[in-house]
Design a protein around this motif. Structure first.
Motif, mmCIF file in Angstrom:
data_model
loop_
_atom_site.group_PDB
_atom_site.id
_atom_site.type_symbol
_atom_site.label_atom_id
_atom_site.label_comp_id
_atom_site.label_asym_id
_atom_site.label_seq_id
_atom_site.Cartn_x
_atom_site.Cartn_y
_atom_site.Cartn_z
ATOM 1 N N LEU A 63 0.817 -1.225 0.000
ATOM 2 C CA LEU A 63 0.000 0.000 0.000
ATOM 3 C C LEU A 63 0.848 1.270 0.000
ATOM 4 C CD1 LEU A 63 -2.686 1.591 0.328
ATOM 5 C CD2 LEU A 63 -2.501 1.203 2.791
ATOM 6 N N ASP A 64 1.865 1.335 0.872
ATOM 7 C CA ASP A 64 2.642 2.562 0.986
ATOM 8 C C ASP A 64 3.438 2.860 -0.275
ATOM 9 O OD1 ASP A 64 1.597 2.721 3.442
ATOM 10 O OD2 ASP A 64 3.382 1.974 4.513
ATOM 11 N N PRO A 95 0.444 3.628 -3.765
ATOM 12 C CA PRO A 95 -0.872 4.102 -3.309
ATOM 13 C C PRO A 95 -1.937 4.083 -4.420
ATOM 14 C CG PRO A 95 0.722 5.907 -3.435
ATOM 15 C CD PRO A 95 1.500 4.642 -3.603
ATOM 16 N N MET A 96 -1.506 4.321 -5.659
ATOM 17 C CA MET A 96 -2.494 4.411 -6.739
ATOM 18 C C MET A 96 -3.229 3.098 -6.973
ATOM 19 S SD MET A 96 -4.028 6.356 -8.739
ATOM 20 C CE MET A 96 -3.258 7.855 -9.330
ATOM 21 N N ALA A 133 -6.152 3.066 -4.641
ATOM 22 C CA ALA A 133 -6.918 4.299 -4.552
ATOM 23 C C ALA A 133 -8.296 4.145 -5.196
ATOM 24 C CB ALA A 133 -6.150 5.431 -5.230
ATOM 25 N N ARG A 177 -8.692 12.615 -10.459
ATOM 26 C CA ARG A 177 -8.069 12.419 -9.146
ATOM 27 C C ARG A 177 -8.439 11.040 -8.625
ATOM 28 N NH1 ARG A 177 -9.594 17.082 -5.061
ATOM 29 N NH2 ARG A 177 -11.642 16.208 -5.493
ATOM 30 N N ARG A 187 -8.723 8.943 -4.677
ATOM 31 C CA ARG A 187 -8.629 9.082 -3.227
ATOM 32 C C ARG A 187 -7.770 7.959 -2.642
ATOM 33 N NH1 ARG A 187 -12.436 11.306 0.283
ATOM 34 N NH2 ARG A 187 -14.001 11.297 -1.387
ATOM 35 N N ARG A 188 -6.787 8.371 -1.804
ATOM 36 C CA ARG A 188 -5.898 7.385 -1.184
ATOM 37 C C ARG A 188 -6.676 6.449 -0.267
ATOM 38 N NH1 ARG A 188 -0.429 8.360 -1.095
ATOM 39 N NH2 ARG A 188 0.165 10.402 -1.924
ATOM 40 N N ALA A 189 -6.251 5.214 -0.231
ATOM 41 C CA ALA A 189 -6.829 4.275 0.739
ATOM 42 C C ALA A 189 -6.036 4.359 2.031
ATOM 43 C CB ALA A 189 -6.764 2.858 0.203
ATOM 44 N N ALA A 238 -10.360 -2.077 -1.530
ATOM 45 C CA ALA A 238 -9.495 -1.114 -2.212
ATOM 46 C C ALA A 238 -8.858 -1.749 -3.452
ATOM 47 C CB ALA A 238 -8.413 -0.630 -1.263
ATOM 48 N N TYR A 270 -5.126 5.653 -14.821
ATOM 49 C CA TYR A 270 -4.391 5.933 -13.583
ATOM 50 C C TYR A 270 -3.049 5.223 -13.515
ATOM 51 C CZ TYR A 270 -8.963 7.622 -12.135
ATOM 52 O OH TYR A 270 -10.129 8.310 -12.066
#
Lengths: 325, 397
Positions: B231-232, B235-236, B239, B251, B253-255, B311, B369
């Motif tokens: 995840l870190d 991130p996309m 998201a 855009r 949104r981050r999880a 996610a 994305y």
């Protein structure tokens, strides 16, 4: 209207009454249980010690039955489910069948082993088999099967008359069906003890089917669809004696023969019938005899999967259509 | 009125088959008279009437019934009058109702279906058909009647009847699946990349952990855990695309946590329950979640909260022999992973060869994305984690 199970029960009553030398053995055959399928109901009350509910040992049951037969009486043995006859294989093939001719003179062994057989009821892999093929070609042993067309009393008399042990198969799906009832389109007659089911006035059939008692109704359903939807006229032969394969009547003008057998593929009764027919029909057959068998698989417990493994009306119909196309 | 319930006949069957009614519908039966034949898995039993009365059958022959189920009523004389039961057959042998019965007025002449179609298409009087004097009337006999004229093609084209039997209706679960994948296809420009992973070691580790944790740990559990750990760095991939998925203001949104949805289908329809926070929870917890999902799929029903808010999705294609699978990207997510069953492959090993277990990881991704390079990086990280499983487990708890 008599159900096959009632008909068998009546035949056993009549037999034990008319012949005091007949004994009946099996698991839970005594009242109030009267056998797993109620075929022996009421016998223990009437005939006392001649009817014995036995311990759970098929080898012992078959062995005691064969001993009674060898000692001059007659015995009917019930195997609760035909699958369990494997446990009596040695007593039947190595003791009962051989005793007919291993003592320097013919010795009668009037023993009938009743086997409730077959599936299509969701009973699972160990309560649904047809073990007939394992007993074909054993010297001294005959195989019979109950059908909706044959009188059970006459069959018992015939089997005892042979003086050799007989396996008598009773397909469980027949128990609740009616005796002597056939699809409204067809008629039947007994020719030399083989039931011939035919379409009156239709002339020469396109295909002659041969099957055993338990598959009669599925085969008739297939014949009905073949006639009404595919315009193919079939005739059906149902022998009560399965082995040795009896002479089957009326095949002289059959352009095609299809043998239907619910044993799983490989070393089957159907193959035995075909083997018996080839020399006789060789000049007239236009194509090899079609064998319809259950799939070479363990019978599943789930009913929808079981249906795919066992012979069904639509698989019989498809096999006949394929052969004649 | 007395309700007639199925008695409990034994301890090991949950249902019996109603083989045959021994008394007719509307027939007066007496207390103790056998009225129905039930079949258990081991026996057939006649069951007697519990009281006097007029029998009203509620269940057809051949149907399954359960102990305690009401299958008939016994009406007393004061009850409503019983209407005559017409045409009761007791042989329990229903023929296909769509097969025309042979006409009874013509001394047992059988008319086949194809012949009947042609007779109806040309409006031929049945008297003419019977006058042929044949016991079986086939299509060719009817063509003979038509004087050898070619049968009109219209007669051959059986119209597609609005017959329910011709349609396969979808379950509610499948209807829902249909809506989701259709929307995905419509809205998401997906691309696909696949990578082979050597899973020999991770499988043997999974076997050890299964024993140690007393929970079933397999490749899917390992992949969920490894995915959660990304995840870190990516991130996309976790998201949620913004509601406006067009134009310059794109855009996502981050999880906050790596909530991984996993496909479960045991033949009752496809469900995607979600393993929460896969990156920070232990393998034992993840395994327990997945085991619970399988149990629910087999014998219960999912709650909406089990299925909400993934996610990223891992789709399992672990049937033997599957080489790779292209998943559908779930709307509201940017990508979906697919995993096959392990297979044996011969791979180069120094100067010789070795047999290794490999599986294919696929990634379908929303190309708005994520680009191919990102996809390859993501898969490579996943592969690294799976090929050195001890390290990713100690690093990630």
């Amino acid at each position: 209207m008599t159900r096959v199970s009632e008909h068998l029960n009546q035949a056993l009553h009549d037999l034990m009454e008319s012949d005091p030398s007949v004994h009946l053995l099996g698991e839970d055959v005594g009242d109030p249980y009267g056998g797993a399928f109620k075929v022996t109901r009421g016998l223990s009350g009437r005939f006392g010690s001649r009817v014995r509910s036995t311990p759970l040992s098929e080898g012992a049951i078959a062995g005691v039955g064969a001993g009674l037969a060898l000692a001059g009486d007659k015995a009917i043995v019930e195997i609760m489910f035909a699958d369990f006859v494997a446990l009596a294989f040695d007593q039947i093939t190595n003791f009962a069948a051989k005793s007919t001719s291993m003592y320097g003179r013919p010795v009668p062994v009037p023993l009938v082993v009743r086997c409730p057989t077959g599936g299509n009821r969701g009973y699972g892999p160990t309560h649904s088999q047809n073990p007939q093929k394992h007993f074909i070609g054993v010297p001294g042993l005959s195989l019979f099967e109950m059908t909706p067309f044959h009188d059970a009393g006459e069959l018992f008399a015939r089997m005892f008359g042979l003086g050799r042990p007989c396996l008598f198969f009773e397909d469980k799906v027949l128990y609740t069906r009616q005796m002597h009832r056939v699809d409204d389109l067809f008629r039947y007659e007994l020719v030399d003890d083989v039931a011939r089911v035919y379409l009156d006035g239709a002339g020469r059939p396109d295909c002659t089917l041969v099957t055993h008692g338990g598959l009669v109704h599925r085969t008739l359903d297939a014949m009905r669809a073949l006639l009404l939807e595919d315009e193919l006229v079939c005739e059906l032969l149902v022998p009560a004696q399965l082995y040795p394969v009896p002479r089957l009547p009326g095949l002289e003008d059959a352009p095609h023969v299809c043998v239907v057998d619910d044993g799983t593929e490989g070393g089957t009764w159907a193959a035995e019938v075909a083997t018996a027919l080839y020399p006789r029909l060789w000049d007239r057959l236009r194509r090899p005899i079609t064998l319809v068998n259950s799939a070479d698989r363990v019978i599943p417990a789930a009913p929808h999967l079981e249906r795919e493994v066992l012979v069904q009306a639509d698989s019989i119909r498809a096999a006949v259509r394929e052969a004649l196309s | 009125m007395t309700e007639f319930r199925v008695p409990k006949l034994n301890n090991n069957d949950t249902s019996y088959i109603l083989v045959e009614w021994l008394a007719g519908d509307g027939q007066q039966v007496r207390d103790g008279e056998p009225i129905v034949l039930l079949e258990t898995s081991k026996a057939t039993e006649e069951v007697e009437a519990p009281a006097d009365g007029v029998l009203r059958r509620l269940v057809a022959e051949g149907a399954e019934c359960e102990p305690g189920q009401v299958i008939a009523r016994l009406l007393g004389s004061a009850d409503e009058p019983v209407r005559e039961a017409a045409g009761q057959t007791t042989d329990g042998n229903p023929h296909g109702t769509d097969t025309p019965a042979p006409p009874g007025d013509a001394a047992g002449v059988v008319v086949t279906g194809p012949a009947r179609d042609l007779i109806e298409a040309h409006g031929i009087a049945m008297e003419r058909v019977y006058a042929l004097g044949r016991k079986v009337i086939r299509r060719s006999d009817v063509e003979e009647l038509l004087g050898g004229q070619e049968p009109s093609p219209a007669a051959d084209d059986a119209p597609a009847a609005g017959d329910d039997a011709q349609w396969i209706t979808l379950s509610r679960a499948q209807q829902r699946t249909a809506e989701v994948v259709e929307r995905s296809r419509r809205e998401i420009p997906a691309a696909f990349t696949a990578m082979n992973v050597d899973v020999t070691e991770v499988l043997s580790l999974a076997r050890d952990l299964t024993r140690k944790l007393r929970a079933l740990v397999g490749l899917p559990e390992m992949v969920v855990k490894a995915t959660g750990g990304l995840l870190d760095r990516f991130p996309m991939f976790f998201a949620e695309p913004g509601s406006d998925t067009r134009g310059p203001g794109l855009r996502a949104r981050r999880a906050v946590t790596a909530d991984v949805g996993v496909t479960v289908d045991v033949g009752q329809g496809l469900f995607i329950p979600v393993v929460r926070d896969a990156g920070n929870r232990t393998l034992a917890e993840i395994a327990a979640d997945l085991a619970g999902f399988r149990t629910t799929a087999l014998s219960g029903s999912f709650r909406e909260r089990d299925l909400r808010g993934g996610a990223i999705t891992l789709t399992l294609h672990t049937h033997d022999g599957i080489v790779f699978a292209v998943p559908i990207v779930f709307p509201g997510q940017t990508c979906a992973l697919s995993l096959t069953a392990p297979r044996s492959e011969v791979v180069q090993d120094g100067t010789g060869f070795a047999v290794r277990k490999t599986a294919t990881l696929g990634l379908a991704y929303d190309h708005r994305y994520i680009n191919g390079r990102d996809a390859a990086e993501f898969l490579r990280e996943l592969r690294t984690a799976l090929e050195s499983p001890a390290r990713f487990l100690t690093e990630n708890g």
